[in-house]
Design a protein around this motif. Structure first.
Motif, mmCIF file in Angstrom:
data_model
loop_
_atom_site.group_PDB
_atom_site.id
_atom_site.type_symbol
_atom_site.label_atom_id
_atom_site.label_comp_id
_atom_site.label_asym_id
_atom_site.label_seq_id
_atom_site.Cartn_x
_atom_site.Cartn_y
_atom_site.Cartn_z
ATOM 1 N N SER A 1 18.013 15.545 32.056
ATOM 2 C CA SER A 1 18.421 16.024 33.344
ATOM 3 C C SER A 1 20.114 16.458 33.243
ATOM 4 O O SER A 1 20.676 15.609 32.630
ATOM 5 C CB SER A 1 18.322 14.964 34.414
ATOM 6 O OG SER A 1 18.111 15.684 35.686
ATOM 7 N N THR B 1 24.603 18.276 38.357
ATOM 8 C CA THR B 1 25.389 19.139 38.772
ATOM 9 C C THR B 1 26.401 19.132 39.907
ATOM 10 O O THR B 1 27.426 19.476 40.031
ATOM 11 C CB THR B 1 24.951 20.803 38.887
ATOM 12 O OG1 THR B 1 23.874 20.644 39.568
ATOM 13 C CG2 THR B 1 24.371 20.930 37.258
ATOM 14 N N ASP C 1 20.525 17.856 39.898
ATOM 15 C CA ASP C 1 20.350 18.312 38.594
ATOM 16 C C ASP C 1 20.560 19.877 38.553
ATOM 17 O O ASP C 1 20.160 20.284 39.902
ATOM 18 C CB ASP C 1 19.409 17.806 37.646
ATOM 19 C CG ASP C 1 18.021 18.137 37.915
ATOM 20 O OD1 ASP C 1 17.872 19.085 38.666
ATOM 21 O OD2 ASP C 1 17.152 17.704 37.397
ATOM 22 N N ALA C 2 20.430 20.564 37.714
ATOM 23 C CA ALA C 2 20.598 22.023 37.732
ATOM 24 C C ALA C 2 19.182 22.704 38.042
ATOM 25 O O ALA C 2 19.152 23.566 38.401
ATOM 26 C CB ALA C 2 20.884 22.424 36.081
ATOM 27 N N GLN C 3 18.126 21.805 38.089
ATOM 28 C CA GLN C 3 16.989 22.323 38.366
ATOM 29 C C GLN C 3 16.577 22.206 39.996
ATOM 30 O O GLN C 3 15.718 22.430 40.613
ATOM 31 C CB GLN C 3 15.741 21.712 37.582
ATOM 32 C CG GLN C 3 15.879 22.079 35.999
ATOM 33 C CD GLN C 3 14.556 21.075 35.422
ATOM 34 O OE1 GLN C 3 13.937 20.401 36.170
ATOM 35 N NE2 GLN C 3 14.613 21.474 34.328
ATOM 36 N N GLY C 4 17.604 21.558 40.466
ATOM 37 C CA GLY C 4 17.259 21.299 41.925
ATOM 38 C C GLY C 4 16.675 19.772 42.384
ATOM 39 O O GLY C 4 16.556 19.725 43.401
ATOM 40 N N GLN C 5 16.406 19.032 41.265
ATOM 41 C CA GLN C 5 15.875 17.633 41.515
ATOM 42 C C GLN C 5 16.801 16.752 42.053
ATOM 43 O O GLN C 5 18.011 16.811 41.542
ATOM 44 C CB GLN C 5 15.317 17.193 40.296
ATOM 45 C CG GLN C 5 13.908 17.653 39.610
ATOM 46 C CD GLN C 5 13.760 17.574 38.413
ATOM 47 O OE1 GLN C 5 12.497 16.903 38.337
ATOM 48 N NE2 GLN C 5 14.481 17.668 37.372
#
Length: 190
Positions: free
Chosen positions: A167, A170, A124-128
């Motif tokens: 979430s 990406t 996801d955009a947060q890197g998770q």
């Protein structure tokens, strides 16, 4: 003394063998081989730049861990929110399902034998990052979990992911050999 030398040499050889080729992430789509090249018109305009990040519809050629293992992997469809096939197939509380439809074509010289879901993950955009999840969705059948794909044949199916509701996925990755291959394909998704 001789035993120590042989043991040390063997350990050094094993260490060097384990340091094989560096892991790579392939994001460059396979060249379109369907374009008509019979026209030889010369123009002064520069050639259009090819996208360097793979997206939905693009095919990536990936190699496995053994000689002769190779797939053309196409991300056919992406569903940022996937619905369960029935009232029993639903995501956990606070989660949603996302799904990717892959087409795998064995372009290698060996049978591709694997569980493709094991080699897929999303970010996801947060890197998770999130691994695949088993469930039936309304969009269609899931990818076979015990796939034996002969040379030249293809397999089509959905791989499901359970992610937090908020979430924003990406990117999507796929690697052969249950994700242990040195080469990983990556697609940008929206």
């Amino acid at each position: 003394m001789r035993t120590r030398t042989i043991t040390a040499t063997a350990l050094l050889a094993l260490t060097l063998a384990a340091c094989g080729p560096a892991d790579t992430v392939n994001t460059t789509p396979k060249a379109d081989t369907t374009a008509d090249t019979s026209s030889k018109t010369v123009t002064s305009a520069p050639p259009a730049k090819k996208a360097t990040a793979a997206a939905v519809g693009d095919t990536l050629t990936l190699k496995g861990m053994e000689d002769g293992e190779q797939l053309d992997v196409t991300l056919k469809q992406w569903l940022p929110t996937a619905k369960g096939a029935d009232e029993f197939n639903v995501p956990s509380d606070g989660k949603k399902w996302a799904a990717a439809q892959f087409e795998l074509v064995n372009t290698g010289s060996k049978v591709y034998s694997d569980s493709p879901q094991n080699g897929a993950q999303v970010a996801d955009a947060q890197g998770q990052r999130f691994s695949s999840y088993f469930g039936e969705i309304a969009a269609g059948p899931q990818m076979a979990s015990d796939l034996n794909l002969p040379k030249g044949e293809k397999a089509l199916g959905w791989i499901l992911f359970e992610v937090p509701k908020d979430s924003k996925i990406t990117s999507l990755q796929f690697a052969m050999n249950s994700g242990f291959s040195d080469q990983t394909g990556q697609w940008s998704v929206k």
